[in-house]
Design an enzyme around this catalytic site. Structure first.
Site, PDB file in Angstrom:
ATOM      1  N   TYR A  10      39.945 154.079  14.450  1.00 24.53           N
ATOM      2  CA  TYR A  10      40.280 154.451  15.834  1.00 24.53           C
ATOM      3  C   TYR A  10      40.420 153.225  16.754  1.00 24.53           C
ATOM      4  O   TYR A  10      41.496 152.960  17.309  1.00 24.53           O
ATOM      5  CB  TYR A  10      39.186 155.411  16.335  1.00 24.53           C
ATOM      6  CG  TYR A  10      39.194 155.758  17.786  1.00 24.53           C
ATOM      7  CD1 TYR A  10      40.368 156.066  18.460  1.00 24.53           C
ATOM      8  CD2 TYR A  10      37.995 155.811  18.500  1.00 24.53           C
ATOM      9  CE1 TYR A  10      40.351 156.409  19.803  1.00 24.53           C
ATOM     10  CE2 TYR A  10      37.961 156.156  19.832  1.00 24.53           C
ATOM     11  CZ  TYR A  10      39.142 156.446  20.485  1.00 24.53           C
ATOM     12  OH  TYR A  10      39.108 156.791  21.809  1.00 24.53           O
ATOM     13  N   LEU A  32      40.182 152.050   3.923  1.00 27.79           N
ATOM     14  CA  LEU A  32      40.594 153.435   4.204  1.00 27.79           C
ATOM     15  C   LEU A  32      39.499 154.433   3.832  1.00 27.79           C
ATOM     16  O   LEU A  32      39.775 155.606   3.597  1.00 27.79           O
ATOM     17  CB  LEU A  32      41.920 153.777   3.492  1.00 27.79           C
ATOM     18  CG  LEU A  32      43.120 152.872   3.827  1.00 27.79           C
ATOM     19  CD1 LEU A  32      44.374 153.329   3.061  1.00 27.79           C
ATOM     20  CD2 LEU A  32      43.412 152.858   5.332  1.00 27.79           C
ATOM     21  N   ASP A  50      38.019 145.958   0.593  1.00 28.86           N
ATOM     22  CA  ASP A  50      36.686 145.980   1.181  1.00 28.86           C
ATOM     23  C   ASP A  50      36.368 144.628   1.820  1.00 28.86           C
ATOM     24  O   ASP A  50      36.747 143.582   1.284  1.00 28.86           O
ATOM     25  CB  ASP A  50      35.670 146.291   0.072  1.00 28.86           C
ATOM     26  CG  ASP A  50      34.349 146.736   0.634  1.00 28.86           C
ATOM     27  OD1 ASP A  50      34.077 147.949   0.615  1.00 28.86           O
ATOM     28  OD2 ASP A  50      33.579 145.867   1.110  1.00 28.86           O
ATOM     29  N   ILE A  51      35.642 144.674   2.919  1.00 29.87           N
ATOM     30  CA  ILE A  51      35.288 143.413   3.602  1.00 29.87           C
ATOM     31  C   ILE A  51      34.406 142.523   2.741  1.00 29.87           C
ATOM     32  O   ILE A  51      34.321 141.327   2.972  1.00 29.87           O
ATOM     33  CB  ILE A  51      34.579 143.671   4.957  1.00 29.87           C
ATOM     34  CG1 ILE A  51      33.366 144.589   4.776  1.00 29.87           C
ATOM     35  CG2 ILE A  51      35.555 144.237   5.978  1.00 29.87           C
ATOM     36  CD1 ILE A  51      32.445 144.637   5.990  1.00 29.87           C
ATOM     37  N   ASN A  91      26.717 148.625   4.385  1.00 26.72           N
ATOM     38  CA  ASN A  91      28.075 148.389   4.912  1.00 26.72           C
ATOM     39  C   ASN A  91      28.071 147.561   6.201  1.00 26.72           C
ATOM     40  O   ASN A  91      28.856 146.628   6.348  1.00 26.72           O
ATOM     41  CB  ASN A  91      28.769 149.724   5.169  1.00 26.72           C
ATOM     42  CG  ASN A  91      30.280 149.599   5.167  1.00 26.72           C
ATOM     43  OD1 ASN A  91      30.849 148.795   4.424  1.00 26.72           O
ATOM     44  ND2 ASN A  91      30.935 150.380   5.994  1.00 26.72           N
ATOM     45  N   TYR A 140      21.723 153.059  12.288  1.00 27.80           N
ATOM     46  CA  TYR A 140      23.037 152.594  12.746  1.00 27.80           C
ATOM     47  C   TYR A 140      22.867 151.469  13.772  1.00 27.80           C
ATOM     48  O   TYR A 140      23.420 150.377  13.625  1.00 27.80           O
ATOM     49  CB  TYR A 140      23.838 153.765  13.345  1.00 27.80           C
ATOM     50  CG  TYR A 140      25.069 153.317  14.094  1.00 27.80           C
ATOM     51  CD1 TYR A 140      26.146 152.757  13.414  1.00 27.80           C
ATOM     52  CD2 TYR A 140      25.157 153.422  15.486  1.00 27.80           C
ATOM     53  CE1 TYR A 140      27.275 152.313  14.103  1.00 27.80           C
ATOM     54  CE2 TYR A 140      26.271 152.997  16.179  1.00 27.80           C
ATOM     55  CZ  TYR A 140      27.327 152.444  15.478  1.00 27.80           C
ATOM     56  OH  TYR A 140      28.437 152.001  16.167  1.00 27.80           O
ATOM     57  N   ARG A 218      26.607 160.055  30.057  1.00 30.38           N
ATOM     58  CA  ARG A 218      27.107 158.934  29.254  1.00 30.38           C
ATOM     59  C   ARG A 218      28.226 158.212  29.984  1.00 30.38           C
ATOM     60  O   ARG A 218      28.866 158.763  30.887  1.00 30.38           O
ATOM     61  CB  ARG A 218      27.659 159.448  27.899  1.00 30.38           C
ATOM     62  CG  ARG A 218      26.624 160.054  26.982  1.00 30.38           C
ATOM     63  CD  ARG A 218      25.696 158.997  26.414  1.00 30.38           C
ATOM     64  NE  ARG A 218      24.663 159.567  25.556  1.00 30.38           N
ATOM     65  CZ  ARG A 218      23.455 159.977  25.964  1.00 30.38           C
ATOM     66  NH1 ARG A 218      23.122 159.886  27.244  1.00 30.38           N
ATOM     67  NH2 ARG A 218      22.576 160.457  25.116  1.00 30.38           N
ATOM     68  N   ARG A 279      18.525 167.442  20.962  1.00 33.18           N
ATOM     69  CA  ARG A 279      18.495 166.725  19.685  1.00 33.18           C
ATOM     70  C   ARG A 279      17.510 165.579  19.823  1.00 33.18           C
ATOM     71  O   ARG A 279      17.427 164.978  20.899  1.00 33.18           O
ATOM     72  CB  ARG A 279      19.868 166.093  19.399  1.00 33.18           C
ATOM     73  CG  ARG A 279      20.834 166.965  18.681  1.00 33.18           C
ATOM     74  CD  ARG A 279      22.054 166.207  18.266  1.00 33.18           C
ATOM     75  NE  ARG A 279      22.516 165.218  19.254  1.00 33.18           N
ATOM     76  CZ  ARG A 279      23.763 164.779  19.320  1.00 33.18           C
ATOM     77  NH1 ARG A 279      24.659 165.238  18.483  1.00 33.18           N
ATOM     78  NH2 ARG A 279      24.123 163.869  20.214  1.00 33.18           N
TER      79      ARG A 279
END
Ligand SMILES: NC(=O)c1ccc[n+]([C@@H]2O[C@H](COP(=O)([O-])OP(=O)(O)OC[C@H]3O[C@@H](n4cnc5c(N)ncnc54)[C@H](O)[C@@H]3O)[C@@H](O)[C@H]2O)c1
Length: 320
Positions: A10, A32, A50-51, A91, A140, A218, A279
């Site tokens: 994106y 991808l 892949d990086i 990753n 994350y 936000r 949440r």
């Protein structure tokens, strides 16, 4: 030439398009894993890979005389990172480490890195500036925090200069790129899926926050503004600027209810919704201070109106 990792995603594809429009030559490296070949901007040179593929990255750098890297490639779902932290640390941190080392080995010493507001964790004050304590509350956010620290150590040891851009909530569409995450977890596309007949209703997670209408607030920043900021950061590094960590947000917050109302205005339809309980781990308010981005990058917001942001997203989703 500029290497854009994650340039089929994106924000990476939007930025790649923006760079190309500004006369830059762009090479994209993307596995991808969470995007499609048709999302690659057609005027970019594309490599599927892949990086962490050191041979491929070295070949690309040499063949295309890469000057700088904009590193977007990552996994991005907070809830998934809590359930599967290995996937995120591997990753977003370990593979980023390998990428940075391959770039350093091949003499690429300018990096613009996609970081996140999630490095701050639960805010102690808002608007959040870059001096706010860093206390990521999920894997994350922690994976991005660690990648920022790798870059900082690489700067000290190897003179690798970087700008870590800490985005707040990216949204909107520009130049044929829009949000197509699978699964989608971001508010504006989730809301718009309801009038587009792709989702029965929107769940609002908590209306008992200490905010004006009880729902979370936000800071929604248009992807075009993110792309502009990346170009400004690249030019800042080209001009010899020192490494920096910089927030990217509008400095204005909207509640979930306000975003729904704007989506209803844009689409002309009432959004079917259901209220659920909170949440875990959702702070009540996340708003960026963007003063540093303005001062250091000479950057400013183009999309400062939520109606226009939502409209760009709606037009994109109607066509896709
Ligand atoms: N979307 C947001 O609101 C937001 C907010 C803060 C930060 N960010 C950061 O911005 C960056 C881009 O986010 P996005 O929303 O465009 O995500 P996205 O999932 O649309 O794009 C990520 C791209 O990276 C690729 N990729 C992932 N791992 C790879 C690997 N190991 N090698 C090669 N390619 C790989 C994917 O195939 C995908 O095309 C991410 O680093 C994310 O953490 C996004």
């Amino acid at each position: 030439m500029i290497l854009v990792t994650g340039g089929a995603g994106y924000i990476g594809s939007t930025t790649a398009r923006y760079l190309i429009e500004h006369g830059e030559q762009v090479v994209i490296l993307d596995s991808l894993v969470s995007s499609n070949i048709e999302d690659v901007p057609c005027r970019a040179i594309f490599y599927k890979g892949d990086i962490a593929d050191t041979v491929k990255v070295s070949e690309i750098v040499k063949k295309h005389n890469i000057e700088a890297c904009l590193h977007f490639a990552a996994y991005i779902e907070v809830a998934e990172s809590v359930a599967n932290p290995y996937k995120y640390f591997e990753n977003n941190m370990s593979k980023a480490l390998i990428l940075f080392n391959t770039l350093k080995y091949n003499g690429v010493l300018k990096i613009v890195f996609s970081s996140t507001a999630a490095v701050y964790g639960e805010p102690k004050y808002t608007p959040i500036d870059e001096n706010h304590p860093l206390n990521p509350v999920n894997p994350y956010g922690m994976s991005k925090y660690l990648a920022e620290n790798i870059l900082s150590s690489f700067d000290t040891a190897y003179n690798m200069r970087y700008v870590a851009l800490r985005y707040f909530n990216a949204c909107g569409a520009w130049g044929g790129s829009g949000e197509k995450h699978n699964p989608e977890t971001h508010l504006i596309p989730l809301i718009l899926q309801v009038p587009l007949g792709k989702r029965e209703k929107l769940y609002i997670n908590g209306t008992d926050y200490n905010t004006k209408d009880g729902t979370c607030i936000r800071d929604y920043i248009h992807v075009y503004d993110l792309a502009c900021a990346h170009y400004a950061a690249l030019n800042y590094l080209r001009a010899g600027g020192k490494s920096e960590k910089i927030n990217l947000g509008t400095g204005t917050g909207f509640s979930i209810k306000e975003v729904i109302e704007v989506c209803e205005k844009v689409t002309g339809q009432e959004i079917n919704k259901e209220i659920r309980s909170r949440r875990a781990g959702d702070p009540a308010v996340l708003i960026a201070s963007n003063k540093k981005a303005k001062d250091i990058l000479g950057w400013d917001i183009t999309y400062n109106n939520l109606y226009d942001i939502v409209k760009s997203a709606y037009l994109f989703h109607k066509d896709n």
